[in-house]
Design a protein around this motif. Structure first.
Motif, PDB file in Angstrom:
ATOM      1  N   ASP A  72      40.111  26.066  43.180  1.00 34.10           N
ATOM      2  CA  ASP A  72      38.693  26.448  43.107  1.00 34.10           C
ATOM      3  C   ASP A  72      38.098  26.629  44.497  1.00 34.10           C
ATOM      4  O   ASP A  72      37.365  27.596  44.764  1.00 34.10           O
ATOM      5  CB  ASP A  72      37.902  25.397  42.332  1.00 34.10           C
ATOM      6  N   ALA A  73      38.410  25.686  45.400  1.00 32.68           N
ATOM      7  CA  ALA A  73      37.896  25.773  46.765  1.00 32.68           C
ATOM      8  C   ALA A  73      38.492  26.972  47.488  1.00 32.68           C
ATOM      9  O   ALA A  73      37.799  27.646  48.268  1.00 32.68           O
ATOM     10  CB  ALA A  73      38.202  24.489  47.532  1.00 32.68           C
ATOM     11  N   LYS A  88      34.586  37.228  38.432  1.00 32.93           N
ATOM     12  CA  LYS A  88      34.333  36.017  37.649  1.00 32.93           C
ATOM     13  C   LYS A  88      35.432  35.797  36.625  1.00 32.93           C
ATOM     14  O   LYS A  88      35.839  34.661  36.373  1.00 32.93           O
ATOM     15  CB  LYS A  88      32.973  36.120  36.956  1.00 32.93           C
ATOM     16  N   LYS A  89      35.929  36.899  36.053  1.00 32.49           N
ATOM     17  CA  LYS A  89      36.998  36.785  35.061  1.00 32.49           C
ATOM     18  C   LYS A  89      38.265  36.202  35.676  1.00 32.49           C
ATOM     19  O   LYS A  89      38.892  35.307  35.104  1.00 32.49           O
ATOM     20  CB  LYS A  89      37.305  38.154  34.452  1.00 32.49           C
ATOM     21  N   ASP A  90      38.647  36.701  36.854  1.00 33.27           N
ATOM     22  CA  ASP A  90      39.853  36.203  37.506  1.00 33.27           C
ATOM     23  C   ASP A  90      39.677  34.759  37.956  1.00 33.27           C
ATOM     24  O   ASP A  90      40.602  33.946  37.825  1.00 33.27           O
ATOM     25  CB  ASP A  90      40.212  37.089  38.700  1.00 33.27           C
ATOM     26  N   ALA A  91      38.496  34.426  38.481  1.00 29.98           N
ATOM     27  CA  ALA A  91      38.238  33.050  38.908  1.00 29.98           C
ATOM     28  C   ALA A  91      38.284  32.100  37.709  1.00 29.98           C
ATOM     29  O   ALA A  91      38.840  30.999  37.802  1.00 29.98           O
ATOM     30  CB  ALA A  91      36.882  32.961  39.599  1.00 29.98           C
ATOM     31  N   VAL A 123      46.293  35.662  34.743  1.00 31.10           N
ATOM     32  CA  VAL A 123      46.499  35.177  36.110  1.00 31.10           C
ATOM     33  C   VAL A 123      47.639  35.933  36.784  1.00 31.10           C
ATOM     34  O   VAL A 123      47.547  36.293  37.965  1.00 31.10           O
ATOM     35  CB  VAL A 123      46.785  33.661  36.119  1.00 31.10           C
ATOM     36  N   LEU A 124      48.701  36.203  36.050  1.00 31.34           N
ATOM     37  CA  LEU A 124      49.828  36.929  36.627  1.00 31.34           C
ATOM     38  C   LEU A 124      49.403  38.329  37.048  1.00 31.34           C
ATOM     39  O   LEU A 124      49.791  38.817  38.116  1.00 31.34           O
ATOM     40  CB  LEU A 124      50.980  36.994  35.615  1.00 31.34           C
ATOM     41  N   ASP A 125      48.596  38.973  36.231  1.00 37.09           N
ATOM     42  CA  ASP A 125      48.075  40.298  36.585  1.00 37.09           C
ATOM     43  C   ASP A 125      47.240  40.210  37.857  1.00 37.09           C
ATOM     44  O   ASP A 125      47.355  41.049  38.760  1.00 37.09           O
ATOM     45  CB  ASP A 125      47.244  40.849  35.427  1.00 37.09           C
TER      46      ASP A 125
END
Length: 210
Positions: A72-73, A88-91, A123-125
């Motif tokens: 997160d950091a 925001k979606k990837d985070a 996440v892999l994408d």
């Protein structure tokens, strides 16, 4: 890259993705995410990988004697300090992967395998795009050569990861492939009709559509 090679092996639908494969696929995907995000921070400045950059010293960094920041950091610093555009979606997907990783580490597969695998696909994408846009362009020739074999293994196995293919296809249909259905070629890597005719064939360290 070694973590990503392991992810591709464990999430390969052709060999089967049971609870054990999903567990280690997610564990190694989380490890890959942390390493790759911090690798980009290192390119900015070594102090950014410390949990508290204000207390960073070159001596501790050289000795690997420090607590590093979490995912997160790392995302926050990449956005605010490096100026990277992480959606925001990837985070959120990275945060959810961390939760899945912790649950799998301590309790095994307690949620739907399909849901866990689907989140891993997002996440892999993201990581493949992150590699192509934020890390590979910064490597020198020797560094590129050192990962070519692993990149080839990762790229070659992506078409067998259903969650990744689904996520990639859905994203591309709404962005890069929108309005190009009359000028698509079959991708030499995955066989799907999603390669705009103006694009060149992918190389080992460049990004194919899937």
């Amino acid at each position: 890259m070694d973590y990503l090679v392991s992810v591709v092996q464990h999430l390969d639908a052709e060999t089967g993705t049971g609870p054990r494969e999903i567990k280690y696929g997610v564990l190694h995907l989380q490890a890959a995410a942390e390493v790759l995000l911090k690798s980009r921070l290192l390119r900015e400045h070594w102090s950014l990988v410390f949990s508290d950059p204000a207390r960073a010293t070159s001596e501790k960094f050289a000795a690997s004697d420090f607590n590093s920041c979490g995912t997160d950091a790392a995302v926050e610093r990449l956005r605010n300090i490096c100026g990277l555009d992480i959606s925001k979606k990837d985070a959120a997907a990275l945060k959810d992967l961390g939760k899945d990783r912790n649950a799998l580490q301590h309790y095994g597969l307690t949620h739907s395998a399909e849901a866990v695998e689907s989140r891993a696909g997002v996440v892999l994408d993201f990581l493949l795009r992150f590699l192509d846009t934020e890390l590979l362009p910064l490597l020198d020739e020797q560094e590129r050569d050192s990962i070519t074999e692993d990149m080839t293994r990762v790229r070659g196995g992506l078409h067998s990861i259903n969650a990744f293919v689904t996520e990639r296809m859905n994203r591309l249909r709404g962005s890069e492939l929108k309005g190009t259905t009359d000028s698509l070629l079959s991708c030499s890597v995955c066989g799907q009709w999603l390669l705009p005719s103006s694009r060149t064939a992918p190389t080992a360290t460049s990004a194919p559509p899937t």
